[in-house]
Design an enzyme around this catalytic site. Sequence first.
Site, PDB file in Angstrom:
ATOM      1  N   ALA A 122      23.516  84.528 -36.907  1.00 36.45           N
ATOM      2  CA  ALA A 122      22.644  85.610 -36.454  1.00 36.45           C
ATOM      3  C   ALA A 122      21.633  85.072 -35.453  1.00 36.45           C
ATOM      4  O   ALA A 122      20.619  84.480 -35.841  1.00 36.45           O
ATOM      5  CB  ALA A 122      21.941  86.238 -37.654  1.00 36.45           C
ATOM      6  N   GLU A 240      32.696  77.280 -28.837  1.00 33.70           N
ATOM      7  CA  GLU A 240      32.685  78.733 -29.049  1.00 33.70           C
ATOM      8  C   GLU A 240      33.341  79.442 -27.853  1.00 33.70           C
ATOM      9  O   GLU A 240      34.154  80.350 -28.010  1.00 33.70           O
ATOM     10  CB  GLU A 240      31.239  79.178 -29.208  1.00 33.70           C
ATOM     11  CG  GLU A 240      31.087  80.625 -29.551  1.00 33.70           C
ATOM     12  CD  GLU A 240      29.633  81.080 -29.447  1.00 33.70           C
ATOM     13  OE1 GLU A 240      28.727  80.227 -29.434  1.00 33.70           O
ATOM     14  OE2 GLU A 240      29.429  82.293 -29.356  1.00 33.70           O
ATOM     15  N   GLY A 362      28.078  84.610 -24.577  1.00 32.74           N
ATOM     16  CA  GLY A 362      27.603  84.451 -23.191  1.00 32.74           C
ATOM     17  C   GLY A 362      28.291  85.492 -22.329  1.00 32.74           C
ATOM     18  O   GLY A 362      29.525  85.486 -22.213  1.00 32.74           O
TER      19      GLY A 362
HETATM   20  C1  LIG Z   1      31.197  92.944 -30.839  1.00 30.60           C
HETATM   21  C2  LIG Z   1      30.016  92.023 -30.731  1.00 30.60           C
HETATM   22  C3  LIG Z   1      29.867  90.985 -31.650  1.00 30.60           C
HETATM   23  C4  LIG Z   1      28.772  90.135 -31.572  1.00 30.60           C
HETATM   24  N1  LIG Z   1      28.601  89.163 -32.519  1.00 30.60           N
HETATM   25  C5  LIG Z   1      27.463  88.433 -32.531  1.00 30.60           C
HETATM   26  C6  LIG Z   1      27.188  87.494 -33.583  1.00 30.60           C
HETATM   27  O1  LIG Z   1      28.015  87.283 -34.492  1.00 30.60           O
HETATM   28  N2  LIG Z   1      26.007  86.849 -33.580  1.00 30.60           N
HETATM   29  C7  LIG Z   1      25.074  87.039 -32.605  1.00 30.60           C
HETATM   30  O2  LIG Z   1      24.028  86.417 -32.678  1.00 30.60           O
HETATM   31  N3  LIG Z   1      25.299  87.909 -31.593  1.00 30.60           N
HETATM   32  C8  LIG Z   1      26.458  88.612 -31.538  1.00 30.60           C
HETATM   33  N4  LIG Z   1      26.698  89.505 -30.531  1.00 30.60           N
HETATM   34  C9  LIG Z   1      25.673  89.699 -29.513  1.00 30.60           C
HETATM   35  C10 LIG Z   1      26.039  89.113 -28.156  1.00 30.60           C
HETATM   36  O3  LIG Z   1      26.009  87.720 -28.187  1.00 30.60           O
HETATM   37  C11 LIG Z   1      25.040  89.722 -27.146  1.00 30.60           C
HETATM   38  O4  LIG Z   1      25.346  91.108 -27.063  1.00 30.60           O
HETATM   39  C12 LIG Z   1      25.120  89.061 -25.782  1.00 30.60           C
HETATM   40  O5  LIG Z   1      24.637  87.745 -25.847  1.00 30.60           O
HETATM   41  C13 LIG Z   1      24.321  89.840 -24.723  1.00 30.60           C
HETATM   42  O6  LIG Z   1      23.036  90.101 -25.164  1.00 30.60           O
HETATM   43  P1  LIG Z   1      22.454  91.607 -25.093  1.00 30.60           P
HETATM   44  O7  LIG Z   1      23.439  92.495 -25.745  1.00 30.60           O
HETATM   45  O8  LIG Z   1      21.081  91.594 -25.623  1.00 30.60           O
HETATM   46  O9  LIG Z   1      22.466  91.969 -23.546  1.00 30.60           O
HETATM   47  P2  LIG Z   1      21.276  91.607 -22.526  1.00 30.60           P
HETATM   48  O10 LIG Z   1      20.898  90.173 -22.681  1.00 30.60           O
HETATM   49  O11 LIG Z   1      20.218  92.656 -22.640  1.00 30.60           O
HETATM   50  O12 LIG Z   1      22.005  91.769 -21.125  1.00 30.60           O
HETATM   51  C14 LIG Z   1      22.104  93.030 -20.428  1.00 30.60           C
HETATM   52  C15 LIG Z   1      22.787  92.779 -19.098  1.00 30.60           C
HETATM   53  O13 LIG Z   1      21.992  91.891 -18.318  1.00 30.60           O
HETATM   54  C16 LIG Z   1      22.797  90.840 -17.858  1.00 30.60           C
HETATM   55  N5  LIG Z   1      22.001  89.621 -17.694  1.00 30.60           N
HETATM   56  C17 LIG Z   1      21.255  89.003 -18.643  1.00 30.60           C
HETATM   57  N6  LIG Z   1      20.675  87.913 -18.146  1.00 30.60           N
HETATM   58  C18 LIG Z   1      21.102  87.813 -16.842  1.00 30.60           C
HETATM   59  C19 LIG Z   1      20.869  86.883 -15.801  1.00 30.60           C
HETATM   60  N7  LIG Z   1      20.107  85.798 -15.981  1.00 30.60           N
HETATM   61  N8  LIG Z   1      21.462  87.108 -14.606  1.00 30.60           N
HETATM   62  C20 LIG Z   1      22.249  88.195 -14.403  1.00 30.60           C
HETATM   63  N9  LIG Z   1      22.497  89.108 -15.366  1.00 30.60           N
HETATM   64  C21 LIG Z   1      21.937  88.921 -16.572  1.00 30.60           C
HETATM   65  C22 LIG Z   1      23.855  90.663 -18.933  1.00 30.60           C
HETATM   66  O14 LIG Z   1      24.967  89.954 -18.454  1.00 30.60           O
HETATM   67  C23 LIG Z   1      24.164  92.105 -19.264  1.00 30.60           C
HETATM   68  O15 LIG Z   1      25.074  92.620 -18.333  1.00 30.60           O
HETATM   69  C24 LIG Z   1      27.817  90.324 -30.544  1.00 30.60           C
HETATM   70  C25 LIG Z   1      27.992  91.350 -29.604  1.00 30.60           C
HETATM   71  C26 LIG Z   1      29.077  92.184 -29.687  1.00 30.60           C
HETATM   72  C27 LIG Z   1      29.251  93.273 -28.662  1.00 30.60           C
END
Ligand SMILES: Cc1cc2nc3c(=O)[nH]c(=O)nc-3n(C[C@H](O)[C@H](O)[C@H](O)COP(=O)(O)OP(=O)(O)OC[C@H]3O[C@@H](n4cnc5c(N)ncnc54)[C@H](O)[C@@H]3O)c2cc1C
Length: 375
Positions: A122, A240, A362
Site C-alpha cells: 500500500a 516490478e 509507474g
Molecule cells: C488496477 C490498479 C491497481 C493498483 N494497485 C496498486 C497497489 O497494489 N498498490 C499501490 O500502492 N498502488 C496501486 N495502484 C496505484 C497506481 O500505482 C497509481 O494509480 C499510479 O502510480 C498513478 O498514480 P495516480 O493514480 O495518483 O495518478 P497521478 O499521479 O495523479 O497522475 C495523473 C496523471 O499525471 C501524469 N503525471 C504524473 N506525474 C507526471 C510527470 N512528472 N510528468 C508527466 N506526467 C505526469 C500521470 O502519468 C497521469 O497521467 C493501482 C492502480 C490501479 C489502476
Amino acid sequence: MRSVFRDDHEQFRVQVERFIANEIEPYYAQWERDGITPRALWRKAGEAGLLNCAIEAPHGQGGDFGHATVVIEALARANCLGIGFSIHSDMVAPYLAIFGTPAQQAKWLPRMTSGELIGAIAMTEPGAGSDLKAVRTRARREGDGWVLSGQKTFITNGVNAGLVIVLASTNPDLGARGLSLFVVEEGVPGFKKGPPLAKIGQHSQDTCELFFDDVCLSADALLGEEGAAFDYVTRELAQERLAIALRAAASLEGQLADAVSYLKERKVFGRRVVDYQNSRFKLADALSKSTMLRVFLDDCLARHMAGELEPVTAAIAKLNATDLLGQVLDDLLQLYGGYGYMSEYGIGRAWADARALRIFGGTSEILREIIGKQL
Ligand SMILES: Cc1cc2nc3c(=O)[nH]c(=O)nc-3n(C[C@H](O)[C@H](O)[C@H](O)COP(=O)(O)OP(=O)(O)OC[C@H]3O[C@@H](n4cnc5c(N)ncnc54)[C@H](O)[C@@H]3O)c2cc1C
C-alpha cells in the site's frame, strides 16, 4: 524453446498450466462477477508451488525469477490478469525476504508461500500516486512501537490481504528521506478495508481502499531501516516493472493466437476475415512487433536473473510492452467486430484488463521521464 528457460522451468510450466486449466479457468467468469477471487484459491496455489517461487527455501519455493515468470506468463496467456499472485510473490514477499529481519521472514514468509497469508503493498493515496514523496500517512513513535494513521487507495489484493506493507512518513520534514515501510496484519484494531472498487477491468481483482485509524504497531512492524523506504522502493522497481512487461507480452501473444483462430473461422461476404488484406496486415504487424518485444524481454529476463537489469532498461521494457499491448488489443478487438465488445469473448476482457498496466507500477509518462532523464 526460449533460451532463457531451463528444462526445470519448462517442466514447471506444464504444472502451472494444468493448475490454471483445472483450478482457475472454469471459475474465472464467476469470480469476475463476484468482484473477488476466493482465498481458497491461494491455498491451492500454495500447495501446487505457485506462490513465492523465487523466494529462497526454506521460507519460499527456492526457485528463481524464471519460475516466477512461468507463473506470470501462464496467467496472462490464459487471460487471467485479475489474479494477484505476482504482487504477492514478486513484490510483497521480496520486500520481506530482502529487507526483513530473520524473525520477520520466519514469521510471515512461510505462511505467504502456503497461501495462508495473502500479501498486498500500500503506497498510493488519494493525494499521492506518481509522487510518493507526497504521502500523508503518518507513523509516529509511541513507547517502543508506532502509531499509524492515514488512508491508501487502489490496493491490489486489498480485501483478501492478511498482510500489508504500508508506506508511511516517519518524518515529514525530510520528504523522501523520511519515508518508512511497516508491516500491518489484518485484524489489528483501527485497520479497516473498503469493499472492492468498481473498475473498468480486472473485475476479479479485489483492489480496494485501506484505512488506518491510530493503529498501534509493535517495534517489529518496521521493515528495514527507518527513513530508507524510498531507496527500497527504487531498488525493487526494476523487478516490478519487468514483471508487468512480461505479463503484457504474454497477454499479447495469447490474444494474438486466439484472434488468428477466430478470424480463420469467421466469414464475412463469403470470405474468412483473416483473408482480407487489412486483417493480415494488422496480424502481421502484431506478430512482428511482439516478436521484437519477446527477444528484448527475454534479454531483460536473463539480465535480471543474473542480477544485472538496470532500472532504466526495466522502465523501457514496461513502457514498450504495455503500450504495444494497448495498441494491438485495440486492433484485434476491431477485427472481432461486435463480438469483440461482448464480455463473452476473451478479447474484450483482455482489452479492459490491459489498460491498467499503463498506469500501475509507474505510469507511461513517469517512465518516459525516467528514460528521458538518462539521455
Ligand atoms: C488496477 C490498479 C491497481 C493498483 N494497485 C496498486 C497497489 O497494489 N498498490 C499501490 O500502492 N498502488 C496501486 N495502484 C496505484 C497506481 O500505482 C497509481 O494509480 C499510479 O502510480 C498513478 O498514480 P495516480 O493514480 O495518483 O495518478 P497521478 O499521479 O495523479 O497522475 C495523473 C496523471 O499525471 C501524469 N503525471 C504524473 N506525474 C507526471 C510527470 N512528472 N510528468 C508527466 N506526467 C505526469 C500521470 O502519468 C497521469 O497521467 C493501482 C492502480 C490501479 C489502476
